[in-house]
Design a protein around this motif. Structure first.
Motif, PDB file in Angstrom:
ATOM      1  N   MET A  46       0.812  -1.207   0.000  1.00  0.00           N
ATOM      2  CA  MET A  46       0.000   0.000   0.000  1.00  0.00           C
ATOM      3  C   MET A  46       0.853   1.268   0.000  1.00  0.00           C
ATOM      4  O   MET A  46       0.453   2.307  -0.524  1.00  0.00           O
ATOM      5  N   ALA A  47       2.056   1.172   0.598  1.00  0.00           N
ATOM      6  CA  ALA A  47       2.943   2.328   0.613  1.00  0.00           C
ATOM      7  C   ALA A  47       3.295   2.775  -0.807  1.00  0.00           C
ATOM      8  O   ALA A  47       3.553   3.960  -1.049  1.00  0.00           O
ATOM      9  N   PHE A  48       3.279   1.825  -1.751  1.00  0.00           N
ATOM     10  CA  PHE A  48       3.617   2.142  -3.140  1.00  0.00           C
ATOM     11  C   PHE A  48       2.372   2.296  -4.019  1.00  0.00           C
ATOM     12  O   PHE A  48       2.382   3.081  -4.961  1.00  0.00           O
ATOM     13  N   THR A  49       1.321   1.551  -3.734  1.00  0.00           N
ATOM     14  CA  THR A  49       0.138   1.583  -4.606  1.00  0.00           C
ATOM     15  C   THR A  49      -0.874   2.640  -4.202  1.00  0.00           C
ATOM     16  O   THR A  49      -1.715   3.031  -5.008  1.00  0.00           O
ATOM     17  N   GLY A  50      -0.808   3.104  -2.935  1.00  0.00           N
ATOM     18  CA  GLY A  50      -1.842   3.972  -2.412  1.00  0.00           C
ATOM     19  C   GLY A  50      -3.045   3.154  -1.967  1.00  0.00           C
ATOM     20  O   GLY A  50      -3.076   1.936  -2.142  1.00  0.00           O
ATOM     21  N   ILE A  51      -4.041   3.815  -1.404  1.00  0.00           N
ATOM     22  CA  ILE A  51      -5.213   3.091  -0.919  1.00  0.00           C
ATOM     23  C   ILE A  51      -6.233   2.852  -2.028  1.00  0.00           C
ATOM     24  O   ILE A  51      -7.201   2.119  -1.835  1.00  0.00           O
ATOM     25  N   ASP A  52      -6.011   3.477  -3.192  1.00  0.00           N
ATOM     26  CA  ASP A  52      -6.915   3.287  -4.331  1.00  0.00           C
ATOM     27  C   ASP A  52      -6.065   3.092  -5.590  1.00  0.00           C
ATOM     28  O   ASP A  52      -5.823   4.047  -6.342  1.00  0.00           O
ATOM     29  N   PRO A  53      -5.590   1.873  -5.855  1.00  0.00           N
ATOM     30  CA  PRO A  53      -4.705   1.625  -7.010  1.00  0.00           C
ATOM     31  C   PRO A  53      -5.351   2.062  -8.318  1.00  0.00           C
ATOM     32  O   PRO A  53      -6.546   1.836  -8.540  1.00  0.00           O
ATOM     33  N   GLN A  54      -4.517   2.642  -9.193  1.00  0.00           N
ATOM     34  CA  GLN A  54      -5.045   3.199 -10.436  1.00  0.00           C
ATOM     35  C   GLN A  54      -4.624   2.424 -11.675  1.00  0.00           C
ATOM     36  O   GLN A  54      -5.204   2.612 -12.741  1.00  0.00           O
ATOM     37  N   THR A  55      -3.606   1.590 -11.569  1.00  0.00           N
ATOM     38  CA  THR A  55      -3.142   0.836 -12.727  1.00  0.00           C
ATOM     39  C   THR A  55      -3.340  -0.655 -12.483  1.00  0.00           C
ATOM     40  O   THR A  55      -3.561  -1.094 -11.348  1.00  0.00           O
ATOM     41  N   ARG A  56      -3.249  -1.429 -13.552  1.00  0.00           N
ATOM     42  CA  ARG A  56      -3.446  -2.877 -13.433  1.00  0.00           C
ATOM     43  C   ARG A  56      -2.380  -3.500 -12.548  1.00  0.00           C
ATOM     44  O   ARG A  56      -2.674  -4.359 -11.722  1.00  0.00           O
ATOM     45  N   ALA A  57      -1.126  -3.058 -12.711  1.00  0.00           N
ATOM     46  CA  ALA A  57      -0.029  -3.625 -11.923  1.00  0.00           C
ATOM     47  C   ALA A  57      -0.209  -3.334 -10.432  1.00  0.00           C
ATOM     48  O   ALA A  57      -0.018  -4.214  -9.585  1.00  0.00           O
ATOM     49  N   THR A  58      -0.571  -2.093 -10.112  1.00  0.00           N
ATOM     50  CA  THR A  58      -0.750  -1.751  -8.697  1.00  0.00           C
ATOM     51  C   THR A  58      -1.983  -2.452  -8.119  1.00  0.00           C
ATOM     52  O   THR A  58      -2.000  -2.800  -6.940  1.00  0.00           O
ATOM     53  N   GLU A  59      -3.011  -2.673  -8.945  1.00  0.00           N
ATOM     54  CA  GLU A  59      -4.192  -3.396  -8.482  1.00  0.00           C
ATOM     55  C   GLU A  59      -3.848  -4.836  -8.125  1.00  0.00           C
ATOM     56  O   GLU A  59      -4.308  -5.374  -7.107  1.00  0.00           O
ATOM     57  N   VAL A  60      -3.016  -5.471  -8.941  1.00  0.00           N
ATOM     58  CA  VAL A  60      -2.604  -6.850  -8.656  1.00  0.00           C
ATOM     59  C   VAL A  60      -1.793  -6.897  -7.367  1.00  0.00           C
ATOM     60  O   VAL A  60      -2.015  -7.758  -6.505  1.00  0.00           O
ATOM     61  N   ALA A  61      -0.839  -5.968  -7.228  1.00  0.00           N
ATOM     62  CA  ALA A  61      -0.014  -5.937  -6.016  1.00  0.00           C
ATOM     63  C   ALA A  61      -0.864  -5.696  -4.775  1.00  0.00           C
ATOM     64  O   ALA A  61      -0.674  -6.342  -3.732  1.00  0.00           O
ATOM     65  N   PHE A  62      -1.802  -4.775  -4.894  1.00  0.00           N
ATOM     66  CA  PHE A  62      -2.696  -4.460  -3.778  1.00  0.00           C
ATOM     67  C   PHE A  62      -3.538  -5.672  -3.415  1.00  0.00           C
ATOM     68  O   PHE A  62      -3.719  -6.002  -2.233  1.00  0.00           O
ATOM     69  N   SER A  63      -4.072  -6.355  -4.428  1.00  0.00           N
ATOM     70  CA  SER A  63      -4.958  -7.492  -4.185  1.00  0.00           C
ATOM     71  C   SER A  63      -4.214  -8.670  -3.566  1.00  0.00           C
ATOM     72  O   SER A  63      -4.715  -9.317  -2.636  1.00  0.00           O
ATOM     73  N   VAL A  64      -3.009  -8.961  -4.079  1.00  0.00           N
ATOM     74  CA  VAL A  64      -2.236 -10.082  -3.535  1.00  0.00           C
ATOM     75  C   VAL A  64      -1.881  -9.829  -2.080  1.00  0.00           C
ATOM     76  O   VAL A  64      -2.050 -10.696  -1.211  1.00  0.00           O
ATOM     77  N   SER A  65      -1.392  -8.622  -1.791  1.00  0.00           N
ATOM     78  CA  SER A  65      -0.970  -8.310  -0.423  1.00  0.00           C
ATOM     79  C   SER A  65      -2.157  -8.230   0.534  1.00  0.00           C
ATOM     80  O   SER A  65      -2.088  -8.734   1.670  1.00  0.00           O
ATOM     81  N   SER A  66      -3.243  -7.621   0.096  1.00  0.00           N
ATOM     82  CA  SER A  66      -4.418  -7.544   0.973  1.00  0.00           C
ATOM     83  C   SER A  66      -5.046  -8.919   1.153  1.00  0.00           C
ATOM     84  O   SER A  66      -5.612  -9.224   2.217  1.00  0.00           O
ATOM     85  N   GLY A  67      -4.931  -9.782   0.127  1.00  0.00           N
ATOM     86  CA  GLY A  67      -5.402 -11.153   0.275  1.00  0.00           C
ATOM     87  C   GLY A  67      -4.610 -11.911   1.327  1.00  0.00           C
ATOM     88  O   GLY A  67      -5.170 -12.671   2.123  1.00  0.00           O
ATOM     89  N   LEU A  68      -3.294 -11.687   1.350  1.00  0.00           N
ATOM     90  CA  LEU A  68      -2.457 -12.303   2.390  1.00  0.00           C
ATOM     91  C   LEU A  68      -2.880 -11.811   3.776  1.00  0.00           C
ATOM     92  O   LEU A  68      -2.915 -12.577   4.743  1.00  0.00           O
ATOM     93  N   PHE A  69      -3.199 -10.538   3.870  1.00  0.00           N
ATOM     94  CA  PHE A  69      -3.676  -9.994   5.138  1.00  0.00           C
ATOM     95  C   PHE A  69      -4.969 -10.666   5.565  1.00  0.00           C
ATOM     96  O   PHE A  69      -5.151 -11.018   6.741  1.00  0.00           O
ATOM     97  N   GLN A  70      -5.877 -10.867   4.623  1.00  0.00           N
ATOM     98  CA  GLN A  70      -7.158 -11.502   4.948  1.00  0.00           C
ATOM     99  C   GLN A  70      -6.964 -12.950   5.392  1.00  0.00           C
ATOM    100  O   GLN A  70      -7.671 -13.429   6.278  1.00  0.00           O
TER     101      GLN A  70
END
Length: 206
Positions: A46-70
């Protein structure tokens, strides 16, 4: 012929046997480690993607990491179940079951985002997406219940409430102060809250 008897294993012995990497003294080492790793992974991404990812790459990174959190949340819920942190009654067990289902559905929403399948024009995806905030609100209420029940002692009695206030802290900051402030608060709160809670969980004894 020699007949010998040995006592039945204590609950902590069983916990150690079913949790590779743990010990009889600290049967929740793996549970806490997964929670901490997930929180740090999401905060770091999230430090790199922000809380609202805007690109496909940042969306994937956000989703994978937040999925690990879940996934870490599921390990936390398993710890709460096994330690009866909310109480010993049917209602306490039902709450944990419901929250586990909510988190699992939130993981489904996260997976949909990561795979690019989410379509917010469809009612099903809208309803599934709602389980993200609903599951986080449920965790906050569970944190309050842990403090009230008092079955966890010391700092672990109150730290779940601190960690699980992530949504109720971050969302108002976003509404009042905007994306930049919410970005900082969201990342810092994950580290101070859930990452530390994972360490506390890993040190718990039966």
């Amino acid at each position: 012929m020699t007949i010998s008897q040995s006592p039945a294993p204590a609950r902590s012995d069983v916990a150690a046997a079913t949790s590779p990497g743990s010990s009889p003294r600290h049967p929740y080492t793996v549970h806490g480690a997964v929670l901490t790793a997930g929180a740090l992974a999401w905060a770091g991404a999230m430090a790199f993607t922000g809380i609202d990812p805007q690109t496909r790459a940042t969306e994937v990174a956000f989703s994978v990491s937040s999925g690990l959190f879940q996934v870490g949340l599921l390990f936390l819920l398993r710890t709460l179940w096994r330690t009866q942190a909310l109480g010993t009654g049917r209602l306490a067990r039902a709450v944990l079951r419901i929250e586990a289902v909510a988190v699992a559905l939130a993981i489904g929403s996260t997976a949909g985002d990561g795979l690019g399948l989410t379509d917010m024009d469809q009612l099903g995806w809208i309803l599934l997406d709602m389980f993200w905030p609903l599951s986080m609100m449920g965790m906050f209420l569970i944190g309050i219940r842990i403090a009230v029940a008092g079955r966890w002692k010391g700092v672990t009695r109150f730290w779940p409430m601190v960690a699980e206030s992530w949504a109720v802290v971050t969302i108002p900051v976003l509404a009042v102060f905007g994306d930049t402030a919410a970005h900082v608060v969201a990342c810092a709160h994950l580290v101070v809250g859930y990452a530390v809670l994972g360490v506390l969980v890993s040190r718990k004894q039966d």
